[in-house]
Design a protein around this motif. Structure first.
Motif, PDB file in Angstrom:
ATOM      1  N   LEU A 186       0.846  -1.176   0.000  1.00  0.00           N
ATOM      2  CA  LEU A 186       0.000   0.000   0.000  1.00  0.00           C
ATOM      3  C   LEU A 186       0.881   1.224   0.000  1.00  0.00           C
ATOM      4  O   LEU A 186       1.744   1.371   0.871  1.00  0.00           O
ATOM      5  N   TYR A 187       0.714   2.080  -0.981  1.00  0.00           N
ATOM      6  CA  TYR A 187       1.423   3.348  -1.062  1.00  0.00           C
ATOM      7  C   TYR A 187       0.405   4.459  -0.869  1.00  0.00           C
ATOM      8  O   TYR A 187      -0.624   4.478  -1.540  1.00  0.00           O
ATOM      9  N   VAL A 188       0.689   5.372   0.043  1.00  0.00           N
ATOM     10  CA  VAL A 188      -0.270   6.418   0.380  1.00  0.00           C
ATOM     11  C   VAL A 188       0.416   7.775   0.398  1.00  0.00           C
ATOM     12  O   VAL A 188       1.588   7.888   0.745  1.00  0.00           O
ATOM     13  N   ASP A 189      -0.335   8.795  -0.009  1.00  0.00           N
ATOM     14  CA  ASP A 189       0.187  10.155  -0.006  1.00  0.00           C
ATOM     15  C   ASP A 189      -0.977  11.133   0.086  1.00  0.00           C
ATOM     16  O   ASP A 189      -2.126  10.778  -0.142  1.00  0.00           O
ATOM     17  N   SER A 190      -0.641  12.364   0.441  1.00  0.00           N
ATOM     18  CA  SER A 190      -1.640  13.435   0.414  1.00  0.00           C
ATOM     19  C   SER A 190      -1.008  14.686  -0.157  1.00  0.00           C
ATOM     20  O   SER A 190       0.205  14.850  -0.130  1.00  0.00           O
ATOM     21  N   ASP A 191      -1.845  15.537  -0.702  1.00  0.00           N
ATOM     22  CA  ASP A 191      -1.425  16.842  -1.210  1.00  0.00           C
ATOM     23  C   ASP A 191      -2.076  17.877  -0.306  1.00  0.00           C
ATOM     24  O   ASP A 191      -3.269  18.154  -0.437  1.00  0.00           O
ATOM     25  N   HIS A 192      -1.310  18.399   0.629  1.00  0.00           N
ATOM     26  CA  HIS A 192      -1.855  19.312   1.641  1.00  0.00           C
ATOM     27  C   HIS A 192      -2.397  20.591   1.002  1.00  0.00           C
ATOM     28  O   HIS A 192      -1.685  21.287   0.279  1.00  0.00           O
ATOM     29  N   ALA A 193      -3.668  20.879   1.253  1.00  0.00           N
ATOM     30  CA  ALA A 193      -4.349  22.101   0.800  1.00  0.00           C
ATOM     31  C   ALA A 193      -4.183  22.338  -0.696  1.00  0.00           C
ATOM     32  O   ALA A 193      -4.055  23.473  -1.136  1.00  0.00           O
ATOM     33  N   GLY A 194      -4.208  21.265  -1.452  1.00  0.00           N
ATOM     34  CA  GLY A 194      -3.977  21.365  -2.893  1.00  0.00           C
ATOM     35  C   GLY A 194      -5.121  21.976  -3.680  1.00  0.00           C
ATOM     36  O   GLY A 194      -4.911  22.517  -4.765  1.00  0.00           O
ATOM     37  N   ASP A 195      -6.328  21.921  -3.170  1.00  0.00           N
ATOM     38  CA  ASP A 195      -7.472  22.513  -3.856  1.00  0.00           C
ATOM     39  C   ASP A 195      -7.422  24.020  -3.655  1.00  0.00           C
ATOM     40  O   ASP A 195      -7.533  24.512  -2.532  1.00  0.00           O
ATOM     41  N   LYS A 196      -7.269  24.753  -4.727  1.00  0.00           N
ATOM     42  CA  LYS A 196      -7.094  26.217  -4.641  1.00  0.00           C
ATOM     43  C   LYS A 196      -8.338  26.939  -4.127  1.00  0.00           C
ATOM     44  O   LYS A 196      -8.246  27.981  -3.503  1.00  0.00           O
ATOM     45  N   LEU A 247      -1.777  -6.405  -4.217  1.00  0.00           N
ATOM     46  CA  LEU A 247      -1.922  -7.743  -3.654  1.00  0.00           C
ATOM     47  C   LEU A 247      -1.036  -8.663  -4.483  1.00  0.00           C
ATOM     48  O   LEU A 247      -1.271  -8.817  -5.689  1.00  0.00           O
ATOM     49  N   ASN A 248      -0.002  -9.222  -3.852  1.00  0.00           N
ATOM     50  CA  ASN A 248       0.966 -10.070  -4.563  1.00  0.00           C
ATOM     51  C   ASN A 248       1.508  -9.373  -5.812  1.00  0.00           C
ATOM     52  O   ASN A 248       1.504  -9.933  -6.902  1.00  0.00           O
ATOM     53  N   THR A 302      -0.165  -5.935   6.369  1.00  0.00           N
ATOM     54  CA  THR A 302      -0.149  -5.083   5.197  1.00  0.00           C
ATOM     55  C   THR A 302       0.931  -4.030   5.410  1.00  0.00           C
ATOM     56  O   THR A 302       0.988  -3.403   6.468  1.00  0.00           O
ATOM     57  N   TYR A 303       1.785  -3.841   4.430  1.00  0.00           N
ATOM     58  CA  TYR A 303       2.844  -2.848   4.532  1.00  0.00           C
ATOM     59  C   TYR A 303       2.334  -1.533   3.957  1.00  0.00           C
ATOM     60  O   TYR A 303       1.907  -1.482   2.813  1.00  0.00           O
ATOM     61  N   ILE A 304       2.368  -0.492   4.775  1.00  0.00           N
ATOM     62  CA  ILE A 304       1.891   0.830   4.370  1.00  0.00           C
ATOM     63  C   ILE A 304       3.095   1.741   4.230  1.00  0.00           C
ATOM     64  O   ILE A 304       3.825   1.973   5.197  1.00  0.00           O
ATOM     65  N   GLU A 352      -1.781  -6.160  12.139  1.00  0.00           N
ATOM     66  CA  GLU A 352      -2.533  -6.107  10.883  1.00  0.00           C
ATOM     67  C   GLU A 352      -1.772  -5.320   9.817  1.00  0.00           C
ATOM     68  O   GLU A 352      -1.916  -5.568   8.631  1.00  0.00           O
ATOM     69  N   SER A 353      -0.960  -4.356  10.254  1.00  0.00           N
ATOM     70  CA  SER A 353      -0.208  -3.541   9.305  1.00  0.00           C
ATOM     71  C   SER A 353       1.126  -3.126   9.908  1.00  0.00           C
ATOM     72  O   SER A 353       1.315  -3.156  11.124  1.00  0.00           O
ATOM     73  N   LEU A 354       2.025  -2.741   9.032  1.00  0.00           N
ATOM     74  CA  LEU A 354       3.311  -2.161   9.410  1.00  0.00           C
ATOM     75  C   LEU A 354       3.519  -0.926   8.554  1.00  0.00           C
ATOM     76  O   LEU A 354       3.219  -0.939   7.356  1.00  0.00           O
ATOM     77  N   THR A 355       4.021   0.140   9.152  1.00  0.00           N
ATOM     78  CA  THR A 355       4.262   1.356   8.396  1.00  0.00           C
ATOM     79  C   THR A 355       5.745   1.494   8.106  1.00  0.00           C
ATOM     80  O   THR A 355       6.586   1.082   8.899  1.00  0.00           O
ATOM     81  N   GLY A 356       6.042   2.053   6.964  1.00  0.00           N
ATOM     82  CA  GLY A 356       7.429   2.261   6.578  1.00  0.00           C
ATOM     83  C   GLY A 356       7.563   3.497   5.710  1.00  0.00           C
ATOM     84  O   GLY A 356       6.606   3.929   5.065  1.00  0.00           O
ATOM     85  N   HIS A 357       8.758   4.037   5.711  1.00  0.00           N
ATOM     86  CA  HIS A 357       9.025   5.255   4.937  1.00  0.00           C
ATOM     87  C   HIS A 357       9.471   4.897   3.530  1.00  0.00           C
ATOM     88  O   HIS A 357      10.189   3.922   3.314  1.00  0.00           O
TER      89      HIS A 357
END
Length: 156
Positions: A1-11, A24-25, A76-78, A116-121
């Motif tokens: 799982l790759y996750v990101d956000s765009d802080h205050a991106g909506d003008k 998955l696999n 699940t690796y996040i 259930e999950s592990l977080t990583g940079h």
């Protein structure tokens, strides 16, 4: 799982955008790009909300797979690109003052504590979830699109 956000991106509304890819696999099975329901005042908060939304989607997917008889073993690796968020999810003694951030923290922290999950940079330059949060150009776009669509830019 790759996750990101765009802080205050909506003008117009200054809402942040959540984006994630679920694999998955090594096969892409789900993705999302959506404006967050709340206005976050910090990148830290926006990233935590994004990670919580992604975790909720993964929980749903894991549940559906179990209901279909598919055994789920291991966490699940996040992967996220915000070191502060990753660090806080791995420390049970973290305390957050803002209620919405605290709720997101506890959802992720509980998932990590249960195994259930592990977080990583992951470096920002390698986080393909950027495709779902920002407009990308040039090499970075080509690299990420190729990763998602299995090298559509290769000349045959």
């Amino acid at each position: 799982l790759y996750v990101d956000s765009d802080h205050a991106g909506d003008k117009l509304t200054r809402r942040s955008r959540t984006g994630f890819f679920i694999y998955l696999n090594s096969a892409l099975v789900a993705w999302m790009s959506r404006k967050q329901a709340t206005i976050e005042t910090s990148v830290f908060g926006a990233e935590f909300v994004a990670m919580k939304q992604a975790m909720e989607a993964v929980r749903g997917l894991r549940y559906k797979l179990r209901m279909m008889g598919v055994p789920i073993s291991g966490p699940t690796y996040i992967y996220g690109d915000n070191m502060s968020v990753i660090h806080n999810t791995q420390r049970p003694e973290s305390t957050l003052k803002k209620k919405s951030n605290s709720i997101c923290y506890h959802v992720i922290r509980e998932s990590v504590a249960m195994g259930e999950s592990l977080t990583g940079h992951i470096r920002t330059d390698d986080n393909i979830a950027d495709l779902n949060t920002k407009v990308l150009y040039g090499r970075k776009r080509k690299k990420f699109v190729s990763a998602v669509l299995y090298d559509i830019y290769d000349d045959w």
